[in-house]
Design an enzyme around this catalytic site. Sequence first.
Site, short mmCIF file in Angstrom:
data_model
loop_
_atom_site.label_atom_id
_atom_site.label_comp_id
_atom_site.label_asym_id
_atom_site.label_seq_id
_atom_site.Cartn_x
_atom_site.Cartn_y
_atom_site.Cartn_z
CG HIS A 1 8.03 -60.83 3.27
ND1 HIS A 1 7.92 -61.34 4.55
CD2 HIS A 1 6.81 -60.98 2.70
CE1 HIS A 1 6.68 -61.77 4.74
NE2 HIS A 1 6.00 -61.57 3.63
CE LYS B 1 6.24 -57.51 4.84
NZ LYS B 1 5.06 -56.81 4.30
#
Length: 245
Positions: A133, A137
């Site tokens: 990600h 995140k």
Amino acid sequence: MTRIALIGARGRMGQAIALALDGSPDCILGPLFDAGDDLSGLSSANADVVVDFSNPAALPAVIDAAVRAGLPLVIGTTGLEPDHHAAIDRAAATIPVLQTGNTSLGVTLLAHLVQEAAARLGTDWDIEIVEMHHRHKVDAPSGTALLLGQVAAAGRGVDLATVADRGRDGVTGARREGAIGFASLRGGSVAGDHNVIFAAEGERIELGHRAESRAIFARGAVKAARWLIGRAPGRYAMPDVLGIS
């Protein structure tokens, strides 16, 4: 016209949902809130369903507000702990609640395939889940990675907590038979990549999904919200939306 109350409206997913609803012929945004806002204004007079993409700390207040208003609740917030799930279970006795680590319809189907594969392959097939990600995140493994681990464990008839391997560093020894491993990568602007590897002697199966835009999660969240309206109180998940439970 379906009115969607949105919690976490200024976040990345909140903005993506607002964009997905722009110009929609049958859905509009209802009240907009952010984590920590006063939710006393939320009611069935201004919303038909609540969608929450805020943060775990805000979830208890969101659940209380949805129950008080008698509104269906879609929870897409990740990083939940056991006490959050207990609160969701209690709420589901009163209102319909759909909780998921990923609202993508593609990921929902991937999870179904992963469970099917895990159910048919023995523990001599090692399972590893790799996710990547964007650099912002804050939780790891991702909610989607944990979802994939849970369905893999369910396919084998075991509890993920007893077989998960969420961190390897140094001399860790040989891999435990039946373990489900996780690896989390962070960098750039990646919306979400997930790959589930089934590895045996001399062969390997890889099942994966790549999210190219948050729009896919927004579309799935809107579909889930519309589906949840009118359902009986209970706890639901994305496979219910696709009819593959």
